[in-house]
Design a protein around this motif. Structure first.
Motif, PDB file in Angstrom:
ATOM      1  N   THR A 114      -6.580  -1.642  -7.180  1.00 22.08           N
ATOM      2  CA  THR A 114      -6.361  -1.846  -8.624  1.00 22.08           C
ATOM      3  C   THR A 114      -4.996  -2.460  -8.926  1.00 22.08           C
ATOM      4  OG1 THR A 114      -5.432   0.385  -8.899  1.00 22.08           O
ATOM      5  CG2 THR A 114      -7.815   0.153  -9.141  1.00 22.08           C
ATOM      6  N   SER A 158      -4.661   5.442  -1.269  1.00 24.91           N
ATOM      7  CA  SER A 158      -4.366   4.036  -1.570  1.00 24.91           C
ATOM      8  C   SER A 158      -4.886   3.651  -2.949  1.00 24.91           C
ATOM      9  CB  SER A 158      -5.017   3.130  -0.523  1.00 24.91           C
ATOM     10  OG  SER A 158      -4.872   1.770  -0.881  1.00 24.91           O
ATOM     11  N   CYS A 159      -4.092   2.833  -3.653  1.00 23.28           N
ATOM     12  CA  CYS A 159      -4.535   2.354  -4.976  1.00 23.28           C
ATOM     13  C   CYS A 159      -4.460   0.835  -5.086  1.00 23.28           C
ATOM     14  CB  CYS A 159      -3.714   3.004  -6.082  1.00 23.28           C
ATOM     15  SG  CYS A 159      -1.950   2.586  -6.062  1.00 23.28           S
ATOM     16  N   THR A 160      -4.293   0.136  -3.941  1.00 26.42           N
ATOM     17  CA  THR A 160      -4.115  -1.326  -4.015  1.00 26.42           C
ATOM     18  C   THR A 160      -5.355  -2.055  -4.506  1.00 26.42           C
ATOM     19  OG1 THR A 160      -4.633  -1.434  -1.639  1.00 26.42           O
ATOM     20  CG2 THR A 160      -2.303  -1.452  -2.262  1.00 26.42           C
ATOM     21  N   LYS A 162      -4.460  -0.278   4.378  1.00 24.24           N
ATOM     22  CA  LYS A 162      -4.797   1.069   3.904  1.00 24.24           C
ATOM     23  C   LYS A 162      -5.001   2.014   5.080  1.00 24.24           C
ATOM     24  CE  LYS A 162      -8.718   3.517   1.830  1.00 24.24           C
ATOM     25  NZ  LYS A 162      -9.055   4.169   3.118  1.00 24.24           N
ATOM     26  N   ASP A 187       0.830  -1.203   0.000  1.00 17.72           N
ATOM     27  CA  ASP A 187       0.000   0.000   0.000  1.00 17.72           C
ATOM     28  C   ASP A 187       0.869   1.260   0.000  1.00 17.72           C
ATOM     29  OD1 ASP A 187      -1.571   2.292   1.387  1.00 17.72           O
ATOM     30  OD2 ASP A 187      -3.114   0.848   0.837  1.00 17.72           O
ATOM     31  N   THR A 230       3.160   1.755  -3.271  1.00 22.92           N
ATOM     32  CA  THR A 230       2.416   2.134  -4.478  1.00 22.92           C
ATOM     33  C   THR A 230       1.807   3.524  -4.360  1.00 22.92           C
ATOM     34  OG1 THR A 230       0.499   0.881  -3.645  1.00 22.92           O
ATOM     35  CG2 THR A 230       1.924  -0.205  -5.263  1.00 22.92           C
ATOM     36  N   ARG A 231       1.999   4.183  -3.232  1.00 23.11           N
ATOM     37  CA  ARG A 231       1.654   5.607  -3.109  1.00 23.11           C
ATOM     38  C   ARG A 231       2.864   6.488  -3.421  1.00 23.11           C
ATOM     39  NH1 ARG A 231      -2.587   6.594   1.823  1.00 23.11           N
ATOM     40  NH2 ARG A 231      -3.349   4.456   2.088  1.00 23.11           N
TER      41      ARG A 231
END
Length: 579
Positions: free
Chosen positions: A418, A414-416, A397, A50, A53-54
């Motif tokens: 996707t 957060s983009c996890t 998240k 998480d 990827t930010r």
């Protein structure tokens, strides 16, 4: 099939050393991490993915192996939790069902898959409408989650239909049933894949790295002091924020920093039995009510997993032990519905795990909430505790949200939701061409299917090892489901550092094989040693250690109570230092 880049997401010995050097460098001016995560279970590794990827710089350390604690000893289910629906905990169930759909359809279709269950009905007329309404609501909540359900809808079965689906049930055990679906995953494999995905995006991940203290500047936590358990060296890691995701060890790790405003976590022990699939006939799993909780009978490849118990545990947290009393309890309850009772001789494997439950006023661990809590007890330290395996991504998240709330720069959300795990992208296409892959590789299609369900579109990396050394296409001794190449891959790509890592977590040989991996241990030690550069003495020590562990576990399972089982299990040492 398309694989990940050769240097992406690999947790081999060179990558581990590179991560250690990067973590050591955080004490230099301007080199501190944004976030350091302590704990390599499902929540810690989820938080690493998480955060990284930010766009944050991330380190994660684990005192043992990835998922070595609670996260590798679950019921292997991804589920909303029917019993929480009965407790009217609608928010938790809806959240978990949303995560179930995500994992099955988007994040890890190569590792997670639907599994059917029968909910047996024992009372005519009254029970079916009540239970049916509950399961219909369960299905409806999964639809309203806004994502693919990932599983079929439920179906009502008569007594005859129930016995057709599960012929080994007693004829008079039920008046009928409702078949519904949940999800299933190899929890340890998933966790190893998750930390690899975090590393692929740039996280610095190191296992066998224990936090011995936290770094402080006044009241603020600014990092951690760690010890490399393999060689005894210690060094400091500096970070703007530290996330404590240590599960049942939360109380101990918090205590290094403060005794104020602590979260309190109670450990609840759950044990599972593994028996061969041919011990009773059924095309579906079962969910059975007990006086304390529920008992699952879960299809697991060529086996059944039967569990679980729910009892307080105050003894050694690293190696919770299953006692003879625990095993008898599970056998007694499942035998109430089987035509031919299971006996101790039918049990291939036994494992015990601990649930990290938030402490409450209620004496019964079975009634404690599975909600999670995120706290910021002192500046620089975020603690996340509680929750359930299925909702790990939400917990991660929330923990990263709290950690980044006080950062000066704007941090993206957060983009996890996707982000598929390594091996997920291209999995369905790889599955569709499995027959061609078998022809090209010379490996039987059944083996290709097995590999695809464990490595997804990264399967060519395993097949490349076989191409270089065809002997690696042979199965491991006493464990026909697993190829020798998988032991090599575990050490070269998946961060396995010891024989027990391969036999208990990268594969599940320790619970699926009759000898619990004893005959495979010398071969695994040889294969791993070639990757990790072990001496002959190290290989011998690894095998000796594993055999002692198996013997201690067998002895503990003969003991009448928790105390004597714990004492027997602690008869085997914990780790073999590298030489």
């Amino acid at each position: 099939m398309k694989s990940v880049p050769a240097n992406g997401g690999v947790l081999g010995p060179e990558a581990r050393e590179a991560s250690i050097q990067r973590l050591r460098a955080t004490t230099e001016p301007g080199q501190e991490l944004d976030i350091l995560i302590v704990g390599g279970g499902i929540v810690g590794t989820g938080a690493a993915l998480d955060a990284v990827t930010r766009g944050l710089s991330v380190g994660i350390v684990e005192a043992s192996d990835w998922a070595a604690g609670t996260s590798s000893r679950s019921s292997k289910l991804i589920h909303g939790g029917l019993r929480y629906l009965e407790m009217l905990d609608f928010a938790l169930v809806k959240e978990a069902l949303q995560e179930r759909g995500l994992l099955l359809s988007e994040i890890a279709p190569h590792l997670a898959r639907p599994v059917p269950f029968l909910y047996p009905l024992t009372k005519p007329f009254i029970e079916r409408p009540y239970v049916g309404a509950g399961i219909a609501l369960y299905d409806a909540m999964s639809v309203s989650a806004g994502h693919s359900r990932g599983v079929p809808f439920h179906k009502h079965l008569s007594r005859r239909g129930t016995l057709r689906a599960a012929p080994s049930l007693k004829n008079d055990a039920f008046v009928g049933s409702i078949r519904y679906y949940d999800g299933q995953v190899d929890d340890a494999k998933y966790c190893a894949n998750l930390v690899r995905t975090a590393a692929y995006y740039g996280a610095h991940a190191v296992n066998q790295m224990k936090v011995v203290d936290f770094l402080r500047e006044g009241e603020r936590v600014v990092g951690a002091k760690v010890e490399n358990r393999e060689d005894g060296t210690q060094f400091s890691i500096r970070a703007k924020q530290v996330i404590n995701a240590t599960g049942v060890w939360t109380d101990e790790t918090q205590a290094m920093v403060t005794d104020r405003g602590q979260l309190k976590v109670r450990a609840s022990k759950g044990i599972h039995l593994v028996v061969p699939r041919d011990r009773f006939q059924s095309t579906v799993g079962l969910i059975l009510r007990t006086e304390k909780s529920v008992l699952f009978v879960i299809p697991w490849g060529r086996h059944w997993i039967i569990g679980t118990t729910d009892t307080d545990w105050h003894l050694d947290k690293a190696h919770p032990a299953a006692s003879s009393k625990d095993i008898d309890y599970v056998l007694e309850h499942v035998n109430q519905v089987l035509k031919r009772p299971l006996t101790r001789e039918d049990v291939e494997g036994v494992y015990a795990g601990l649930r990290p439950l938030l402490a409450g006023e209620n004496d019964s661990t079975a009634k404690l909430s599975r909600e999670h809590v995120v706290a910021h007890p002192v500046p620089g330290l975020v603690v996340v505790a509680g929750g359930k395996w299925t909702t790990y991504r939400v917990m991660a998240k929330d923990a990263v949200d709290e950690a980044t709330r006080t950062m000066d720069e704007r941090v993206p959300p957060s983009c996890t939701e996707t982000i598929p795990l390594l091996g997920a992208s291209g999995f369905r296409a790889a599955w569709n061409r499995r027959n061609r892959t078998a022809e090209e590789s010379g490996v039987h299609v059944a083996r290709i299917e097995h590999l695809l369900n464990r490595y997804g579109s990264m399967t060519p990396e395993v097949l490349a090892l076989i191409e270089q050394n065809p002997e690696l296409a042979e199965p491991l001794p006493g464990a026909d489901d697993y190829l020798q190449a998988e032991a090599v891959y575990a050490a070269s790509h998946e961060g396995a550092r010891h024989v027990q890592d391969v036999l208990t977590r990268r594969t599940r040989i320790s619970i699926e094989a009759w000898d619990r991996g004893v005959s495979a241990a010398p071969v695994v030690a040889k294969l791993m040693g070639d990757v990790l550069g072990w001496s002959d003495m190290q290989r011998e020590n690894e095998v000796r250690h594993y055999l002692a562990r198996v013997e201690a576990e067998r002895l503990s399972q003969q003991q009448p109570d928790d105390e004597s089982a714990d004492a027997a299990r602690l008869g085997a040492e914990d780790i073999v230092p590298l030489r």
